[in-house]
Design a protein around this motif. Sequence first.
Motif, PDB file in Angstrom:
ATOM      1  N   ASP B 101       0.861  -1.178   0.000  1.00  0.00           N
ATOM      2  CA  ASP B 101       0.000   0.000   0.000  1.00  0.00           C
ATOM      3  C   ASP B 101       0.898   1.229   0.000  1.00  0.00           C
ATOM      4  OD1 ASP B 101      -1.438   2.254   0.742  1.00  0.00           O
ATOM      5  OD2 ASP B 101      -2.867   1.109   1.924  1.00  0.00           O
ATOM      6  N   PRO B 102       0.891   1.969  -1.125  1.00  0.00           N
ATOM      7  CA  PRO B 102       1.814   3.096  -1.278  1.00  0.00           C
ATOM      8  C   PRO B 102       1.651   4.163  -0.204  1.00  0.00           C
ATOM      9  CG  PRO B 102       0.713   2.577  -3.350  1.00  0.00           C
ATOM     10  CD  PRO B 102       0.039   1.779  -2.287  1.00  0.00           C
ATOM     11  N   ILE B 103       0.437   4.325   0.287  1.00  0.00           N
ATOM     12  CA  ILE B 103       0.222   5.323   1.341  1.00  0.00           C
ATOM     13  C   ILE B 103       0.870   4.856   2.638  1.00  0.00           C
ATOM     14  CG2 ILE B 103      -1.517   6.506   2.720  1.00  0.00           C
ATOM     15  CD1 ILE B 103      -3.401   6.343   0.339  1.00  0.00           C
ATOM     16  N   ARG B 104       0.664   3.576   2.957  1.00  0.00           N
ATOM     17  CA  ARG B 104       1.286   3.014   4.165  1.00  0.00           C
ATOM     18  C   ARG B 104       2.792   3.132   4.092  1.00  0.00           C
ATOM     19  NH1 ARG B 104       2.031  -2.391   4.323  1.00  0.00           N
ATOM     20  NH2 ARG B 104       0.088  -2.787   3.202  1.00  0.00           N
ATOM     21  N   THR B 105       3.352   2.819   2.932  1.00  0.00           N
ATOM     22  CA  THR B 105       4.803   2.937   2.757  1.00  0.00           C
ATOM     23  C   THR B 105       5.288   4.340   3.097  1.00  0.00           C
ATOM     24  OG1 THR B 105       4.757   1.291   1.002  1.00  0.00           O
ATOM     25  CG2 THR B 105       6.674   2.725   1.085  1.00  0.00           C
ATOM     26  N   ARG B 106       4.590   5.334   2.565  1.00  0.00           N
ATOM     27  CA  ARG B 106       5.020   6.712   2.814  1.00  0.00           C
ATOM     28  C   ARG B 106       4.930   7.083   4.281  1.00  0.00           C
ATOM     29  NH1 ARG B 106       3.696   6.660  -2.448  1.00  0.00           N
ATOM     30  NH2 ARG B 106       4.443   8.294  -3.854  1.00  0.00           N
ATOM     31  N   LEU B 107       3.944   6.517   4.952  1.00  0.00           N
ATOM     32  CA  LEU B 107       3.701   6.843   6.347  1.00  0.00           C
ATOM     33  C   LEU B 107       4.950   6.675   7.204  1.00  0.00           C
ATOM     34  CD1 LEU B 107       0.989   7.707   7.431  1.00  0.00           C
ATOM     35  CD2 LEU B 107       0.718   5.426   8.412  1.00  0.00           C
ATOM     36  N   PHE B 108       5.747   5.668   6.873  1.00  0.00           N
ATOM     37  CA  PHE B 108       6.923   5.361   7.682  1.00  0.00           C
ATOM     38  C   PHE B 108       7.960   6.483   7.659  1.00  0.00           C
ATOM     39  CE2 PHE B 108       5.231   1.093   7.062  1.00  0.00           C
ATOM     40  CZ  PHE B 108       5.397   0.549   8.332  1.00  0.00           C
ATOM     41  N   PHE B 109       7.883   7.324   6.656  1.00  0.00           N
ATOM     42  CA  PHE B 109       8.927   8.337   6.491  1.00  0.00           C
ATOM     43  C   PHE B 109       8.373   9.753   6.554  1.00  0.00           C
ATOM     44  CE2 PHE B 109       9.805   4.503   4.002  1.00  0.00           C
ATOM     45  CZ  PHE B 109      10.813   3.977   4.807  1.00  0.00           C
ATOM     46  N   LEU B 110       7.185   9.855   7.111  1.00  0.00           N
ATOM     47  CA  LEU B 110       6.503  11.143   7.145  1.00  0.00           C
ATOM     48  C   LEU B 110       7.281  12.176   7.948  1.00  0.00           C
ATOM     49  CD1 LEU B 110       3.938  11.799   5.714  1.00  0.00           C
ATOM     50  CD2 LEU B 110       2.671  11.464   7.827  1.00  0.00           C
ATOM     51  N   ASP B 111       8.088  11.723   8.894  1.00  0.00           N
ATOM     52  CA  ASP B 111       8.862  12.641   9.718  1.00  0.00           C
ATOM     53  C   ASP B 111       9.926  13.391   8.928  1.00  0.00           C
ATOM     54  OD1 ASP B 111       7.450  12.177  11.977  1.00  0.00           O
ATOM     55  OD2 ASP B 111       8.785  10.628  12.751  1.00  0.00           O
TER      56      ASP B 111
END
Lengths: 180, 180
Positions: B101-111
């Motif tokens: 899930d591309p959104i989930r992937t991005r979530l990890f690096f939102l910081d």
Amino acid sequence: MIRLTDLEHAVLGVVWRDGPCTPYAVRKEFLDSPTPSWSGSAGTIYPLVRRLERAGLLASEEAGRDRRPSRLYRVTASGRRVLRDWLRPPLPVTEIAPGADPIRTRLFFLDALPPDEREAFLDMVVRQLEEHVADLRGDEQGEGRLDPIDRLARRGVRHVAEARLRWLREVRATLGRRSP
Amino acid sequence: MIRLTDLEHAVLGVVWRDGPCTPYAVRKEFLDSPTPSWSGSAGTIYPLVRRLERAGLLASEEAGRDRRPSRLYRVTASGRRVLRDWLRPPLPVTEIAPGADPIRTRLFFLDALPPDEREAFLDMVVRQLEEHVADLRGDEQGEGRLDPIDRLARRGVRHVAEARLRWLREVRATLGRRSP
DNA sequence: TCCATCATGTAAACAGTTACATGATTGC
DNA sequence: GCAATCATGTAACTGTTTACATGATGGA
């Protein structure tokens, strides 16, 4: 401007988050992920980090010191910029609506089975999906000391799995009633 | 025994369902699909059907007749067997729990984004997902004369999209409250 | 000492897409 | 007659996985 895949961006993200680190450390991040999207195989990661370095998004220094030669990678300023751009909305549609569902795909050809086997298929898949959801719930119970993002990610996986299960029960109810 | 991909099985399924047909007819099936998992590009389909024929799962006859040469493919007995085996439970785990899930992937690096942009990201993605769900609902309203399987498939896509939306709202609520 | 695992890498295969080329048919 | 699109195909590329090779390290 080079175009990077989600995996390449994710590697960039891991190196950014986990500080200067070896390719193997990056690999482990993917190997150990509780919500795996990529295998993190050697054949993927080692060439990939070299590619990112050649593109100027990563930089590296010798880390061996009388050990087997190894390299510590860090994200360059240009790499940080690329990482931020990846995270900046709006997202491309393909990222909003990701596609394939192997169960859905099979559904289209279910008539290739005799009626009783059709039902067996739906029953079995519902059961497998129930087990999968139960596993996910168990995982969430078990590991309380997870960081917030990991916890949210897992919840996402579970939410989607539950939605698929609900849908599949609906499918079974609809197709089961069908006159043969 | 050869190992086929889901796409190859699906092509087998289409040829089985739509009777003797040309590769182009198979392509269109994928091109026009309201729930697309594959592009159905020429470079995929034409070599693929030849592969299936060489494996003995499809057979073909000349269809040209003073037109440009063309071939009509049909599923062999062996092909039907393979198709049925593909549909027979239990399914491999990878098919029960499909991944990225591309959104989930991005979530990890939102910081990697400053706090205000983090919120902007979550707001925007929620909005995009809302629009996507609205589109899916509209599609379901519009086309009433769809066959039952198509309708069920669309409902599945919508269900999953809605689950992702609910999850993402939860994410926004959780991360939004975070102290910076 | 020897075995497991850590760690670094390469080579080949694979599945699928993009882009291109080109012939045939249909509608204006 | 000409443009659009239907239809058949090829070539090159891309991203990822599998399988393999091999060196180093740590514990029994």
